[in-house]
Design a protein around this motif. Structure first.
Motif, PDB file in Angstrom:
ATOM      1  N   PHE A 238       0.842  -1.201   0.000  1.00 39.26           N
ATOM      2  CA  PHE A 238       0.000   0.000   0.000  1.00 39.26           C
ATOM      3  C   PHE A 238       0.881   1.256   0.000  1.00 39.26           C
ATOM      4  CE2 PHE A 238      -2.362   3.413   1.984  1.00 39.26           C
ATOM      5  CZ  PHE A 238      -3.641   3.288   1.458  1.00 39.26           C
ATOM      6  N   ALA A 239       1.904   1.254   0.853  1.00 36.71           N
ATOM      7  CA  ALA A 239       2.808   2.405   0.926  1.00 36.71           C
ATOM      8  C   ALA A 239       3.584   2.575  -0.376  1.00 36.71           C
ATOM      9  CB  ALA A 239       3.764   2.240   2.098  1.00 36.71           C
ATOM     10  N   ALA A 240       4.065   1.479  -0.940  1.00 30.43           N
ATOM     11  CA  ALA A 240       4.866   1.560  -2.163  1.00 30.43           C
ATOM     12  C   ALA A 240       4.058   2.128  -3.323  1.00 30.43           C
ATOM     13  CB  ALA A 240       5.417   0.183  -2.515  1.00 30.43           C
ATOM     14  N   HIS A 241       2.796   1.740  -3.429  1.00 31.80           N
ATOM     15  CA  HIS A 241       1.946   2.246  -4.512  1.00 31.80           C
ATOM     16  C   HIS A 241       1.769   3.761  -4.416  1.00 31.80           C
ATOM     17  CE1 HIS A 241       0.720  -1.227  -6.833  1.00 31.80           C
ATOM     18  NE2 HIS A 241       0.459  -1.904  -5.731  1.00 31.80           N
ATOM     19  N   ARG A 242       1.849   4.313  -3.221  1.00 27.80           N
ATOM     20  CA  ARG A 242       1.655   5.748  -3.063  1.00 27.80           C
ATOM     21  C   ARG A 242       2.958   6.530  -3.072  1.00 27.80           C
ATOM     22  NH1 ARG A 242      -1.994   2.695  -2.172  1.00 27.80           N
ATOM     23  NH2 ARG A 242      -4.195   3.292  -2.284  1.00 27.80           N
ATOM     24  N   ALA A 253      10.787  -3.568  -6.105  1.00 28.88           N
ATOM     25  CA  ALA A 253      10.962  -2.119  -6.224  1.00 28.88           C
ATOM     26  C   ALA A 253      11.710  -1.573  -5.007  1.00 28.88           C
ATOM     27  CB  ALA A 253       9.603  -1.440  -6.347  1.00 28.88           C
ATOM     28  N   PRO A 254      12.834  -0.868  -5.217  1.00 31.98           N
ATOM     29  CA  PRO A 254      13.544  -0.277  -4.076  1.00 31.98           C
ATOM     30  C   PRO A 254      12.794   0.939  -3.528  1.00 31.98           C
ATOM     31  CG  PRO A 254      14.633   0.301  -6.139  1.00 31.98           C
ATOM     32  CD  PRO A 254      13.530  -0.634  -6.496  1.00 31.98           C
ATOM     33  N   LEU A 255      12.652   0.976  -2.214  1.00 29.63           N
ATOM     34  CA  LEU A 255      11.973   2.086  -1.541  1.00 29.63           C
ATOM     35  C   LEU A 255      12.895   2.616  -0.459  1.00 29.63           C
ATOM     36  CD1 LEU A 255       9.499   3.835  -0.806  1.00 29.63           C
ATOM     37  CD2 LEU A 255       8.662   1.925   0.574  1.00 29.63           C
ATOM     38  N   ALA A 256      13.240   3.903  -0.538  1.00 30.97           N
ATOM     39  CA  ALA A 256      14.162   4.502   0.430  1.00 30.97           C
ATOM     40  C   ALA A 256      13.554   4.460   1.828  1.00 30.97           C
ATOM     41  CB  ALA A 256      14.483   5.934   0.031  1.00 30.97           C
ATOM     42  N   THR A 257      14.364   4.074   2.807  1.00 27.55           N
ATOM     43  CA  THR A 257      13.880   3.991   4.183  1.00 27.55           C
ATOM     44  C   THR A 257      13.435   5.351   4.691  1.00 27.55           C
ATOM     45  OG1 THR A 257      15.382   2.131   4.589  1.00 27.55           O
ATOM     46  CG2 THR A 257      14.506   3.275   6.520  1.00 27.55           C
ATOM     47  N   ASP A 258      14.135   6.419   4.292  1.00 27.07           N
ATOM     48  CA  ASP A 258      13.759   7.770   4.735  1.00 27.07           C
ATOM     49  C   ASP A 258      12.367   8.148   4.229  1.00 27.07           C
ATOM     50  OD1 ASP A 258      16.150   8.017   6.028  1.00 27.07           O
ATOM     51  OD2 ASP A 258      17.122   9.208   4.458  1.00 27.07           O
ATOM     52  N   ARG A 259      12.066   7.810   2.968  1.00 24.91           N
ATOM     53  CA  ARG A 259      10.744   8.125   2.429  1.00 24.91           C
ATOM     54  C   ARG A 259       9.664   7.322   3.146  1.00 24.91           C
ATOM     55  NH1 ARG A 259       9.614   8.226  -3.734  1.00 24.91           N
ATOM     56  NH2 ARG A 259       7.847   9.387  -2.887  1.00 24.91           N
ATOM     57  N   LEU A 260       9.968   6.064   3.440  1.00 22.49           N
ATOM     58  CA  LEU A 260       9.015   5.244   4.176  1.00 22.49           C
ATOM     59  C   LEU A 260       8.790   5.812   5.571  1.00 22.49           C
ATOM     60  CD1 LEU A 260       7.268   2.711   4.512  1.00 22.49           C
ATOM     61  CD2 LEU A 260       9.337   1.467   5.185  1.00 22.49           C
ATOM     62  N   ALA A 300      13.973  -1.871   9.097  1.00 15.33           N
ATOM     63  CA  ALA A 300      14.994  -1.430   8.143  1.00 15.33           C
ATOM     64  C   ALA A 300      16.085  -0.622   8.847  1.00 15.33           C
ATOM     65  CB  ALA A 300      14.342  -0.593   7.038  1.00 15.33           C
ATOM     66  N   GLN A 301      15.674   0.220   9.788  1.00 14.16           N
ATOM     67  CA  GLN A 301      16.660   1.034  10.519  1.00 14.16           C
ATOM     68  C   GLN A 301      17.528   0.176  11.423  1.00 14.16           C
ATOM     69  OE1 GLN A 301      13.903   3.728  12.370  1.00 14.16           O
ATOM     70  NE2 GLN A 301      13.963   5.212  10.683  1.00 14.16           N
ATOM     71  N   ALA A 302      16.920  -0.848  12.057  1.00 12.89           N
ATOM     72  CA  ALA A 302      17.684  -1.720  12.955  1.00 12.89           C
ATOM     73  C   ALA A 302      18.777  -2.468  12.210  1.00 12.89           C
ATOM     74  CB  ALA A 302      16.747  -2.703  13.657  1.00 12.89           C
ATOM     75  N   PHE A 303      18.523  -2.807  10.953  1.00 16.96           N
ATOM     76  CA  PHE A 303      19.519  -3.509  10.152  1.00 16.96           C
ATOM     77  C   PHE A 303      20.290  -2.559   9.242  1.00 16.96           C
ATOM     78  CE2 PHE A 303      16.785  -7.069  11.356  1.00 16.96           C
ATOM     79  CZ  PHE A 303      17.743  -7.978  11.780  1.00 16.96           C
ATOM     80  N   GLN A 304      20.182  -1.267   9.528  1.00 15.75           N
ATOM     81  CA  GLN A 304      20.972  -0.227   8.854  1.00 15.75           C
ATOM     82  C   GLN A 304      20.818  -0.290   7.336  1.00 15.75           C
ATOM     83  OE1 GLN A 304      24.949  -0.874  10.330  1.00 15.75           O
ATOM     84  NE2 GLN A 304      24.271  -0.937  12.455  1.00 15.75           N
ATOM     85  N   GLN A 305      19.557  -0.403   6.904  1.00 14.58           N
ATOM     86  CA  GLN A 305      19.256  -0.491   5.485  1.00 14.58           C
ATOM     87  C   GLN A 305      18.804   0.863   4.952  1.00 14.58           C
ATOM     88  OE1 GLN A 305      19.446  -3.656   3.550  1.00 14.58           O
ATOM     89  NE2 GLN A 305      20.759  -3.808   5.353  1.00 14.58           N
ATOM     90  N   PRO A 306      19.557   1.488   4.054  1.00 18.07           N
ATOM     91  CA  PRO A 306      19.123   2.779   3.497  1.00 18.07           C
ATOM     92  C   PRO A 306      17.869   2.651   2.641  1.00 18.07           C
ATOM     93  CG  PRO A 306      21.061   1.955   2.336  1.00 18.07           C
ATOM     94  CD  PRO A 306      20.854   1.056   3.504  1.00 18.07           C
ATOM     95  N   SER A 307      17.598   1.444   2.158  1.00 22.19           N
ATOM     96  CA  SER A 307      16.391   1.208   1.376  1.00 22.19           C
ATOM     97  C   SER A 307      15.993  -0.252   1.529  1.00 22.19           C
ATOM     98  CB  SER A 307      16.612   1.537  -0.109  1.00 22.19           C
ATOM     99  OG  SER A 307      17.595   0.675  -0.662  1.00 22.19           O
ATOM    100  N   LEU A 308      14.776  -0.547   1.149  1.00 23.50           N
ATOM    101  CA  LEU A 308      14.307  -1.921   1.165  1.00 23.50           C
ATOM    102  C   LEU A 308      13.582  -2.202  -0.142  1.00 23.50           C
ATOM    103  CD1 LEU A 308      11.045  -1.484   1.835  1.00 23.50           C
ATOM    104  CD2 LEU A 308      11.899  -1.250   4.153  1.00 23.50           C
ATOM    105  N   PHE A 309      13.573  -3.463  -0.522  1.00 25.66           N
ATOM    106  CA  PHE A 309      12.895  -3.870  -1.743  1.00 25.66           C
ATOM    107  C   PHE A 309      11.475  -4.312  -1.388  1.00 25.66           C
ATOM    108  CE2 PHE A 309      17.321  -4.265  -2.862  1.00 25.66           C
ATOM    109  CZ  PHE A 309      17.374  -3.875  -4.202  1.00 25.66           C
ATOM    110  N   VAL A 310      10.505  -3.732  -2.063  1.00 25.43           N
ATOM    111  CA  VAL A 310       9.116  -4.122  -1.850  1.00 25.43           C
ATOM    112  C   VAL A 310       8.767  -5.204  -2.862  1.00 25.43           C
ATOM    113  CG1 VAL A 310       6.718  -3.358  -1.775  1.00 25.43           C
ATOM    114  CG2 VAL A 310       8.550  -1.823  -1.006  1.00 25.43           C
ATOM    115  N   CYS A 311       8.174  -6.277  -2.358  1.00 28.25           N
ATOM    116  CA  CYS A 311       7.871  -7.429  -3.194  1.00 28.25           C
ATOM    117  C   CYS A 311       6.367  -7.659  -3.207  1.00 28.25           C
ATOM    118  CB  CYS A 311       8.595  -8.661  -2.642  1.00 28.25           C
ATOM    119  SG  CYS A 311       8.302 -10.168  -3.567  1.00 28.25           S
ATOM    120  N   ASP A 312       5.834  -7.987  -4.372  1.00 26.52           N
ATOM    121  CA  ASP A 312       4.397  -8.225  -4.506  1.00 26.52           C
ATOM    122  C   ASP A 312       4.010  -9.656  -4.133  1.00 26.52           C
ATOM    123  OD1 ASP A 312       1.745  -7.387  -5.336  1.00 26.52           O
ATOM    124  OD2 ASP A 312       1.992  -8.751  -7.012  1.00 26.52           O
TER     125      ASP A 312
END
Length: 526
Positions: A238-242, A253-260, A300-312
């Motif tokens: 839902f978040a990725a679509h928006r 799809a890569p989604l920046a952790t900061d944007r999330l 994502a922050q706990a594992f120090q990930q600047p972005s995460l991949f969203v999977c359908d």
């Protein structure tokens, strides 16, 4: 001159794809996917349906499902059944219905599954965390293999559901870790309601409870700069679509952790009605969106990930892939189970060389004795794992190591094995020595007749394999089983003296004789 008449060949008709459906009964909704499985194993989804239910709120609060909720779920299943008939799916063999955390935790889950069967004739299968992990892997593995960045890397695959958070760690297609944590969006909402937290303190309250679980996750899955995080589930999609204008809704799809994090902050400030109006969410989505997204963000922050991949990918995709292979365990999946078992054995400092040799001898005995035991491929895997772990209790106590092995295995996680299968593995390890299976023994007496017979057959084979490696030298690797004068003869080619193993075989073969009605003779190769 003789002429030969040409018989016209009949063209082969193409095999039609098989229409199937899977239904996932979750904490907040009942979802159905209709698909067709082609002869080459390709799965093509034709339609998806979703109907909201409120099973999780009841199950997590009072551990019971109300009559109203049970009737609501049964009515939805009946409605889905009408849709299935429109697609020509009339046989229940082509439909798989599973229920996850909410139904599993309800004390009256049998009333739920029985009512569903009475109304629809459909069998609802309540699956445990291990089965969820297995099905999730079936669905996510093709996605990871298709992405160059993730195919050979180390991926943390996570879903924050209504009741639990599922985590898989996969590297180069191999499962390194799988765990289900009691952290879910509905559970968090219930904690808020019970604590009567003021609106101004809700964010801090949620973060505190999420952080407790995250500490355990970080301990279980050590942070690594090569990690990549893959998130799936309705809330993150839902978040990725928006947030991602160019996402096709299918590919990773890569989604920046900061944007999330920014979107999560915005959602947490809004009430449910505003979320529905502003983002076009359903009320069910609006209710769980904030806590779930906060869980993904903090993970994502706990594992120090600047972005995460969203999977359908979702549970239904894994179920469809499972149906495509006929529910059988593929060689790749078998290897995943064995790797997980080896990891458990190493934590208890087992004799790996001996364990591997006993496991290989067990496999060969199982293969050559198929006419006698008549068991399937899954049972061979259970035997193999039990052979690897039969001495795991030695670290705790030498004298009663077989009993301790049962306890350790039952209370451990081996990727891909359900609680029922873990019990069978544990019982095989328990019966690798000393007493034969008895109804009064822990775990064994609670089994059904078919499972008791399976345990007895496999335990008797395991004892033969252990006797063959009694010297722990690994010198016996090849065997040839024959039936002579109503007895089983095990020939050992290439070994001239098996006197030590013959003594061990006389001590270990009694259970096999009692189960199969055949004494065992061990003979040196000629």
């Amino acid at each position: 001159m003789t002429s030969t008449a040409q018989i016209p060949s009949t063209p082969l008709l193409p095999i039609s794809p098989r229409p199937v459906a899977v239904i996932d009964i979750g904490a907040t909704s009942i979802r159905m996917a209709i698909a067709e499985i082609h002869p080459d194993g390709e799965v093509r989804t034709l339609d998806t349906l979703v109907q909201p239910v409120d099973l999780g709120r009841e199950a997590f609060a009072i551990r019971r499902l109300s009559r109203k909720s049970i009737e609501r779920a049964a009515a939805i299943l009946k409605q889905y059944q009408r849709v299935l008939r429109e697609y020509g799916i009339t046989s229940n063999e082509n439909v798989r219905v599973v229920a996850t955390t909410a139904v599993r935790e309800a004390l009256n889950r049998l009333a739920f599954t029985d009512r569903a069967y009475i109304v629809t004739g459909l069998t609802v299968e309540t699956i445990d965390e291990a089965e969820v992990s297995r099905i999730t892997y079936m669905g996510i593995a093709p996605q990871l293999r298709s992405d160059p960045e993730l195919a050979d890397g180390r991926s943390i695959v996570a879903e924050v559901g209504g009741g639990n958070t599922e985590v898989l760690v996969i590297r180069s297609g191999n499962v390194l870790h799988s765990q289900s944590y009691r952290l879910g969006s509905l559970r968090l909402l219930q904690l808020l309601d019970q604590a009567r937290v003021l609106p101004s303190r809700r964010r801090g309250f949620l973060e505190s409870h999420i952080r407790r679980t995250l500490d355990n996750m970080v301990d279980d899955v050590q942070p690594d700069p090569t990690n990549r995080m893959v998130a799936f589930g309705g809330d993150i999609r839902f978040a990725a679509h928006r947030l991602l204008d160019d996402w096709d809704g299918v590919s990773l799809a890569p989604l920046a952790t900061d944007r999330l994090a920014e979107f999560t902050d915005e959602v947490l400030k809004l009430d449910e009605d505003t979320i529905v109006r502003r983002y076009g969410a359903s009320f069910i989505e609006a209710e769980t969106l904030g806590p779930a997204l906060l869980g993904y963000t903090m993970l994502a922050q706990a594992f120090q990930q600047p972005s995460l991949f969203v999977c359908d990918t979702n549970l239904r995709d894994g179920l469809l892939h499972d149906m495509a292979v006929g529910g059988s365990w593929t060689a790749e999946f078998r290897n995943q189970i064995v790797r997980s078992a080896l990891g458990l054995g190493r934590r208890f400092d087992f004799d790996e060389a001996h364990a591997r040799n006993v496991a290989e001898l067990s496999r060969k005995l199982f293969d050559q004795l198929k006419p006698e035991h008549k068991l399937d491929y899954r049972h061979e895997v259970i035997l193999h794992v039990a052979a690897l772990l039969h001495e795991i209790g030695l670290m705790i106590n030498v004298r009663s190591n077989h009993k301790h092995a049962l306890y350790v295995i039952r209370n451990s996680e081996i990727f891909g094995l359900s609680k029922s299968e873990l019990l069978q593995v544990g019982l095989l390890a328990r019966y690798h020595r000393r007493a034969y299976p008895q109804p009064s023994h822990e775990g064994y007496g609670a089994l059904g007749r078919e499972e008791r017979v399976v345990v007895a057959k496999l335990a008797s084979i395991l004892r033969l394999a252990i006797a063959l490696d009694d010297t722990r030298s690994g010198r016996i690797r090849e065997i040839e089983c024959t039936r002579e004068s109503r007895q089983l003869v095990i020939n050992v080619p290439g070994v001239d003296d098996v006197s030590l193993e013959q003594v061990a075989m006389r001590q270990n073969a009694g259970l096999f004789r009692d189960v199969f009605g055949m004494p065992v003779l061990l003979r040196a190769g000629r």
